[in-house]
Scaffold this active site. Structure first.
Site, short mmCIF file in Angstrom:
data_model
loop_
_atom_site.label_atom_id
_atom_site.label_comp_id
_atom_site.label_asym_id
_atom_site.label_seq_id
_atom_site.Cartn_x
_atom_site.Cartn_y
_atom_site.Cartn_z
N HIS A 1 0.87 -1.18 0.00
CA HIS A 1 0.00 0.00 0.00
C HIS A 1 0.91 1.23 0.00
O HIS A 1 1.79 1.35 -0.85
CB HIS A 1 -0.93 -0.12 1.22
CG HIS A 1 -2.11 0.80 1.25
ND1 HIS A 1 -2.50 1.58 0.19
CD2 HIS A 1 -2.99 1.09 2.26
CE1 HIS A 1 -3.57 2.29 0.52
NE2 HIS A 1 -3.89 2.02 1.78
N HIS B 1 -2.10 -2.06 -10.08
CA HIS B 1 -3.11 -1.43 -9.24
C HIS B 1 -4.37 -2.28 -9.22
O HIS B 1 -4.69 -2.92 -10.22
CB HIS B 1 -3.45 -0.01 -9.74
CG HIS B 1 -4.16 0.77 -8.70
ND1 HIS B 1 -5.53 0.77 -8.57
CD2 HIS B 1 -3.68 1.52 -7.69
CE1 HIS B 1 -5.85 1.50 -7.53
NE2 HIS B 1 -4.77 1.97 -6.97
N ASP C 1 2.97 5.60 -6.70
CA ASP C 1 4.23 5.44 -5.96
C ASP C 1 5.44 5.34 -6.87
O ASP C 1 6.57 5.46 -6.40
CB ASP C 1 4.13 4.22 -5.05
CG ASP C 1 3.14 4.45 -3.94
OD1 ASP C 1 3.14 5.56 -3.39
OD2 ASP C 1 2.33 3.54 -3.64
#
Ligand code: COA
Length: 458
Positions: free
Chosen positions: A284, A335, A394
């Site tokens: 996460h 994702h 990210d």
């Protein structure tokens, strides 16, 4: 060293090994059983889409369409309270103003503020930025943690003791708690970093006064840096990161955690602390640190960063657990919802590249870009997957923070500061609407063993 738990003495002993062997032997579940019993592993449907677990007004994360029963990939969209993130970002950039406060207002109250409302709200969250007297000394400095997320989680839980009415769950009281945690979390983060710096990095701790005239992004940079200096471009880039990380629907792991904990009727601090614990995980929010560690492995393992074949060969090693942290993951890629693109990654990449161009960071950006470009192909080759895999937020956020001279230990913590606005909106939504404890079921196997009296056991 004297604070380390005595249980450490058990490490590497036969006793511990036996305990672990017993646990593993009796706990591993055959993957086949998930499909046999129709159990949705990770709360996912067979096509990878999430099981619908709730209804929300707060945010929409859109990554595919279902057409005639088939999941069709599309470019991702992120909508905060009905407004597209692209419009929110370009609105703030075009007006040359900070945007995080506006996004937090929108998420909390559900409407865009006018100029006066925005100024008043920005002033309000600046006003409550300061931590209670001796909070840093008592809660952060006396018991520092090598992990800032861990310290933030403890500190948020401890705010309970500083609240005169912590169990009050009226909308009014919840709103006060939300404004308090959104305001205070950045100061908790910076003080936790300063403690880590002093107690774990053998460095000097620098504690600045909070300037209430600064935006949240400016305040983070000015309290973090020893000389308090930052350029408007740097603060605006950090502000953009905060806007992009502020919210991501009800189903992401930390928000769902926040909603699940809230559904039991417990206090706000318990729910926000739990959400921080979830975000810390490398699958996460913790992935932004992992991307930078992975980039270091790639930089060492690949001689010519511009050679696609060499980069792809290294990516294959990552997937085969032969390189990197041996998790088999290419961090920053993939994702649960987005298929063709994650809009946050697209926006961040565009804006960050402008700052990187012509600097030492440009080569690293290009290398991340190659990883983004080559991974779907490598993934298909190695796993035979037909699944679309795109870069997530990210992928580029770590490098942006590095360009902003933000220490790596703070990357996930920044994500938490931004996401607090989303968690608050979801908790309050759960409190007024859910009214039912979230309580899924687990299919139990290995039932009906005959009890053996203790003197008859082997
Ligand atoms: N590297 C290697 N394997 C990956 C992967 C990646 N980046 N992304 C997905 N996979 C694997 C999954 O582990 C899963 O394998 P399994 O069936 O053996 O369990 C399979 O591909 C299908 O995964 P999918 O359903 O598409 O993804 P997910 O929803 O399970 O996972 C993430 C989503 C984000 C957790 C996953 O893509 C991941 O771990 N990415 C790397 C970490 C990261 O960047 N996280 C930041 C999220 S914003």
């Amino acid at each position: 060293m004297d604070k380390i738990d005595k249980l450490e003495q058990l490490k590497s002993t036969d006793k511990l090994r036996h305990m672990c062997e017993d646990f593993t032997k009796n706990s591993v579940i055959d993957r086949e059983l998930y499909s046999k019993f129709g159990v949705k592993r990770g709360l996912r449907n067979a096509d990878g889409s999430g099981v619908v677990a709730g209804i929300t007004n707060v945010c929409c994360v859109h990554g595919y369409v279902i057409s005639e029963g088939d999941k069709q990939p599309i470019d991702g969209e992120l909508i905060y309270r009905g407004y597209n993130i692209r419009d929110l970002v370009s609105g703030a950039l075009n007006d040359r103003r900070y945007g995080y406060e506006e996004v937090a207002y929108l998420l909390l109250f559900g409407v865009l503020p006018n100029e006066t409302e925005l100024t008043n709200f920005a002033r309000l969250i600046a006003e409550y930025r300061e931590l209670p007297r001796y909070f840093s000394e008592d809660v952060i400095m006396r018991n520092p943690s090598p992990n800032i997320m861990n310290k933030m989680q403890q500190a948020v839980l401890t705010l309970y003791s500083y609240d005169s009415d912590p169990e009050n769950k009226s909308v009014e009281s919840e709103m006060l708690k939300a404004i308090s945690v959104i305001s205070k979390l950045p100061a908790i983060m910076v003080d936790s970093y300063q403690a880590l710096r002093r107690f774990y990095n053998n460095d000097t701790m620098v504690m600045h006064q909070i300037n209430k005239d600064e935006s949240l992004a400016e305040s983070i940079l000015s309290t973090l840096r020893d000389d308090r200096a930052y350029t408007p471009e740097e603060a605006k880039l950090l502000d953009l990161c905060l806007m992009l990380h502020a919210e991501h629907g009800g189903g992401n792991n930390s928000t769902f955690t926040c909603r699940t904990v809230s559904s039991s009727g417990t206090d706000a601090y318990s729910a926000y602390a739990a959400a921080i614990g979830s975000l810390k995980g490398p699958r996460h929010g913790g992935a932004n640190i992992k991307v930078m560690q992975m980039l270091d492995f790639v930089k060492v393992g690949v001689k010519d960063w511009e050679d696609d074949e060499e980069v792809a060969a290294f990516l294959k090693k990552l997937l085969r657990k032969e390189a990197g942290d041996r998790s088999g993951l290419i961090y920053g890629m993939g994702h649960a919802v987005y298929t063709l693109s994650d809009p946050r990654a697209v926006i961040l990449k565009e804006n960050a590249m402008n700052l990187a161009r012509g600097t030492d960071f440009e080569r690293e950006f290009k290398l991340l870009n190659s990883i983004e470009r080559l991974t779907p192909w490598v993934f298909a080759e190695e796993r035979g997957a037909i699944k679309n895999i795109c870069a997530n937020v990210d992928m580029y956020s770590g490098l942006v923070y590095k360009m902003l001279r933000i220490p790596v230990e703070m990357y996930t913590a920044l994500f938490a500061c931004a996401r607090m606005a989303g968690w608050c909106a979801h908790r309050m939504e759960e409190m007024i609407n859910g009214k039912r404890i979230i309580r899924p079921a687990y299919k139990a196997i290995n039932l009906n063993k005959e009890y053996i009296p203790i003197d008859k056991r082997p």
